[in-house]
Scaffold this motif. Structure first.
Motif, PDB file in Angstrom:
ATOM      1  N   ALA A 118     100.524 124.426 -20.758  1.00 31.11           N
ATOM      2  CA  ALA A 118      99.757 125.137 -19.742  1.00 31.11           C
ATOM      3  C   ALA A 118      99.919 126.649 -19.878  1.00 31.11           C
ATOM      4  O   ALA A 118      98.941 127.409 -19.793  1.00 31.11           O
ATOM      5  CB  ALA A 118     100.188 124.682 -18.349  1.00 31.11           C
ATOM      6  N   VAL A 119     101.162 127.089 -20.093  1.00 33.18           N
ATOM      7  CA  VAL A 119     101.406 128.516 -20.252  1.00 33.18           C
ATOM      8  C   VAL A 119     100.737 129.039 -21.518  1.00 33.18           C
ATOM      9  O   VAL A 119     100.099 130.103 -21.514  1.00 33.18           O
ATOM     10  CB  VAL A 119     102.918 128.807 -20.275  1.00 33.18           C
ATOM     11  CG1 VAL A 119     103.183 130.251 -20.677  1.00 33.18           C
ATOM     12  CG2 VAL A 119     103.531 128.523 -18.909  1.00 33.18           C
ATOM     13  N   ALA A 120     100.858 128.292 -22.612  1.00 27.20           N
ATOM     14  CA  ALA A 120     100.232 128.703 -23.873  1.00 27.20           C
ATOM     15  C   ALA A 120      98.718 128.845 -23.714  1.00 27.20           C
ATOM     16  O   ALA A 120      98.114 129.807 -24.203  1.00 27.20           O
ATOM     17  CB  ALA A 120     100.567 127.688 -24.966  1.00 27.20           C
ATOM     18  N   ASP A 121      98.104 127.894 -23.005  1.00 27.86           N
ATOM     19  CA  ASP A 121      96.653 127.955 -22.794  1.00 27.86           C
ATOM     20  C   ASP A 121      96.276 129.146 -21.918  1.00 27.86           C
ATOM     21  O   ASP A 121      95.283 129.831 -22.176  1.00 27.86           O
ATOM     22  CB  ASP A 121      96.152 126.659 -22.150  1.00 27.86           C
ATOM     23  CG  ASP A 121      96.163 125.476 -23.113  1.00 27.86           C
ATOM     24  OD1 ASP A 121      96.315 125.715 -24.327  1.00 27.86           O
ATOM     25  OD2 ASP A 121      96.040 124.330 -22.645  1.00 27.86           O
ATOM     26  N   ALA A 122      97.058 129.388 -20.863  1.00 26.07           N
ATOM     27  CA  ALA A 122      96.769 130.508 -19.972  1.00 26.07           C
ATOM     28  C   ALA A 122      96.858 131.838 -20.718  1.00 26.07           C
ATOM     29  O   ALA A 122      96.039 132.746 -20.503  1.00 26.07           O
ATOM     30  CB  ALA A 122      97.736 130.499 -18.786  1.00 26.07           C
ATOM     31  N   LEU A 123      97.838 131.945 -21.613  1.00 26.39           N
ATOM     32  CA  LEU A 123      97.977 133.166 -22.407  1.00 26.39           C
ATOM     33  C   LEU A 123      96.825 133.311 -23.399  1.00 26.39           C
ATOM     34  O   LEU A 123      96.248 134.390 -23.552  1.00 26.39           O
ATOM     35  CB  LEU A 123      99.311 133.143 -23.151  1.00 26.39           C
ATOM     36  CG  LEU A 123     100.578 133.267 -22.295  1.00 26.39           C
ATOM     37  CD1 LEU A 123     101.819 133.028 -23.135  1.00 26.39           C
ATOM     38  CD2 LEU A 123     100.647 134.637 -21.630  1.00 26.39           C
ATOM     39  N   ALA A 124      96.482 132.201 -24.067  1.00 20.09           N
ATOM     40  CA  ALA A 124      95.419 132.241 -25.070  1.00 20.09           C
ATOM     41  C   ALA A 124      94.066 132.589 -24.452  1.00 20.09           C
ATOM     42  O   ALA A 124      93.243 133.280 -25.073  1.00 20.09           O
ATOM     43  CB  ALA A 124      95.334 130.895 -25.792  1.00 20.09           C
ATOM     44  N   LEU A 125      93.844 132.131 -23.239  1.00 18.34           N
ATOM     45  CA  LEU A 125      92.576 132.384 -22.550  1.00 18.34           C
ATOM     46  C   LEU A 125      92.545 133.743 -21.851  1.00 18.34           C
ATOM     47  O   LEU A 125      91.525 134.128 -21.286  1.00 18.34           O
ATOM     48  CB  LEU A 125      92.310 131.286 -21.517  1.00 18.34           C
ATOM     49  CG  LEU A 125      92.029 129.888 -22.088  1.00 18.34           C
ATOM     50  CD1 LEU A 125      92.022 128.851 -20.970  1.00 18.34           C
ATOM     51  CD2 LEU A 125      90.687 129.880 -22.827  1.00 18.34           C
ATOM     52  N   GLY A 126      93.661 134.431 -21.886  1.00 18.40           N
ATOM     53  CA  GLY A 126      93.724 135.739 -21.247  1.00 18.40           C
ATOM     54  C   GLY A 126      93.809 135.690 -19.738  1.00 18.40           C
ATOM     55  O   GLY A 126      93.560 136.694 -19.063  1.00 18.40           O
ATOM     56  N   ARG A 127      94.192 134.542 -19.178  1.00 20.03           N
ATOM     57  CA  ARG A 127      94.276 134.399 -17.719  1.00 20.03           C
ATOM     58  C   ARG A 127      95.520 135.081 -17.154  1.00 20.03           C
ATOM     59  O   ARG A 127      95.541 135.486 -15.991  1.00 20.03           O
ATOM     60  CB  ARG A 127      94.284 132.919 -17.335  1.00 20.03           C
ATOM     61  CG  ARG A 127      93.030 132.178 -17.768  1.00 20.03           C
ATOM     62  CD  ARG A 127      91.842 132.633 -16.946  1.00 20.03           C
ATOM     63  NE  ARG A 127      90.638 131.912 -17.314  1.00 20.03           N
ATOM     64  CZ  ARG A 127      89.484 131.985 -16.625  1.00 20.03           C
ATOM     65  NH1 ARG A 127      89.436 132.729 -15.537  1.00 20.03           N
ATOM     66  NH2 ARG A 127      88.423 131.314 -17.032  1.00 20.03           N
ATOM     67  N   VAL A 128      96.560 135.144 -17.960  1.00 17.40           N
ATOM     68  CA  VAL A 128      97.793 135.816 -17.564  1.00 17.40           C
ATOM     69  C   VAL A 128      98.324 136.590 -18.759  1.00 17.40           C
ATOM     70  O   VAL A 128      97.905 136.358 -19.899  1.00 17.40           O
ATOM     71  CB  VAL A 128      98.867 134.812 -17.078  1.00 17.40           C
ATOM     72  CG1 VAL A 128      98.400 134.065 -15.838  1.00 17.40           C
ATOM     73  CG2 VAL A 128      99.230 133.831 -18.192  1.00 17.40           C
ATOM     74  N   LYS A 129      99.246 137.482 -18.495  1.00 15.88           N
ATOM     75  CA  LYS A 129      99.898 138.247 -19.553  1.00 15.88           C
ATOM     76  C   LYS A 129     101.362 137.837 -19.630  1.00 15.88           C
ATOM     77  O   LYS A 129     102.010 137.630 -18.603  1.00 15.88           O
ATOM     78  CB  LYS A 129      99.776 139.748 -19.297  1.00 15.88           C
ATOM     79  CG  LYS A 129      98.337 140.254 -19.331  1.00 15.88           C
ATOM     80  CD  LYS A 129      98.306 141.755 -19.171  1.00 15.88           C
ATOM     81  CE  LYS A 129      96.874 142.285 -19.186  1.00 15.88           C
ATOM     82  NZ  LYS A 129      96.214 142.002 -20.469  1.00 15.88           N
ATOM     83  N   ARG A 130     101.875 137.722 -20.833  1.00 16.33           N
ATOM     84  CA  ARG A 130     103.269 137.290 -21.016  1.00 16.33           C
ATOM     85  C   ARG A 130     104.234 138.227 -20.314  1.00 16.33           C
ATOM     86  O   ARG A 130     105.229 137.774 -19.727  1.00 16.33           O
ATOM     87  CB  ARG A 130     103.598 137.212 -22.521  1.00 16.33           C
ATOM     88  CG  ARG A 130     105.061 136.868 -22.806  1.00 16.33           C
ATOM     89  CD  ARG A 130     105.421 135.489 -22.269  1.00 16.33           C
ATOM     90  NE  ARG A 130     106.836 135.170 -22.438  1.00 16.33           N
ATOM     91  CZ  ARG A 130     107.779 135.443 -21.539  1.00 16.33           C
ATOM     92  NH1 ARG A 130     107.459 136.081 -20.428  1.00 16.33           N
ATOM     93  NH2 ARG A 130     109.032 135.092 -21.760  1.00 16.33           N
ATOM     94  N   ALA A 131     103.946 139.515 -20.320  1.00 16.55           N
ATOM     95  CA  ALA A 131     104.862 140.471 -19.701  1.00 16.55           C
ATOM     96  C   ALA A 131     104.962 140.262 -18.196  1.00 16.55           C
ATOM     97  O   ALA A 131     105.933 140.694 -17.571  1.00 16.55           O
ATOM     98  CB  ALA A 131     104.404 141.891 -20.001  1.00 16.55           C
TER      99      ALA A 131
END
Length: 252
Positions: free
Chosen positions: A52-65
């Motif tokens: 879920a986190v990987a998908d959210a990052l890949a889709l630009g929905r959230v930022k890792r920082a």
């Protein structure tokens, strides 16, 4: 904003976070959480939190920082769902915990040191322990170098009342505690009385009480509305008298 705590190694950790459940999966949960300023994401459950986190990052929905990612030693094994071939992580965890059982302290110390080496090798910035009972922490930590000491102790006995008792014991050794608040908590006792007086759920009182005690709280939401409920609970301020009333009830 969600308050933060400072761990012994200097790392700052949000005081409220979410996990995953069989009823609520996927990147939308991560996005919903951040919309309510909940940035601590718990990847310790057997559900596909890592995906879920990987998908959210890949889709630009959230930022890792903007996220604080909490994982467990189970995620380092091949059998864990978050390590399947379609879920290769391209990010590291902020804090990785190892679960310890009732093994002798000497044996557990050896396991802990091995875990620490592996965790730092995969980029974990900080280390923690997860205990499921009254584990002899002083005996375990004796002789361990300062740089390998756990920054966070997560309690998980499977029952809220037992978790509260173990959390008290852990805090007596000077550690920061993390607890998981279940959605349904029995309405008996002081938690139920306070919830009735305030017109909120018992789980909301558990969240507010644990945060007032200076603990990290993880919730496992069953709906996106429950994320909002947890956020409102974090803003609930219990006065010293109510906290003391609940503390006293747990001693009985």
């Amino acid at each position: 904003m969600i308050p933060e705590l400072t761990l012994p190694d200097g790392m700052r950790i949000p005081q409220l976070g979410i996990g995953f459940s069989a009823q609520l999966l996927g990147w939308r949960l991560v996005e919903t959480a951040t919309r309510f300023d909940i940035t601590l994401i718990d990847l310790s459950s057997p559900w596909e939190g890592g995906r879920a986190v990987a998908d959210a990052l890949a889709l630009g929905r959230v930022k890792r920082a903007g996220l604080f990612l909490l994982g467990s030693s189970a995620a380092m094994t091949n059998g864990h769902p978050s390590r399947r071939s379609e879920d290769r992580r391209d990010y590291s965890l902020d804090l990785l915990t190892m679960e310890l059982d009732s093994l002798a302290a000497e044996s557990s110390r050896s396991r802990w040191e091995e875990f620490g080496t592996r965790a730092k090798a995969v980029g974990a910035a900080s280390l923690g322990l997860r205990v499921t009972g009254e584990f002899p922490l002083p005996e375990l930590l004796e002789g361990i170098d300062e740089g390998w000491r756990p920054s966070l102790i997560r309690v998980g006995c499977g029952r809220w009342s037992a978790d509260c008792r173990v959390a008290d014991l852990v805090e007596q050794s000077g550690h920061v505690v993390a607890m998981t608040v279940p959605r349904h908590v029995p309405k008996t006792g002081a938690f139920g009385r306070v919830a009735t007086d305030l017109g909120v759920s018992v789980a909301a009182v558990c969240i507010a009480w644990a945060m007032a005690k200076g603990r990290v709280v993880i919730v496992e939401p069953w709906s996106h509305d429950w994320v909002a409920t947890a956020r409102r609970a974090a803003a609930l301020r219990l006065g010293p008298s109510l906290v003391a009333e609940i503390d006293l009830s747990l001693e009985g």
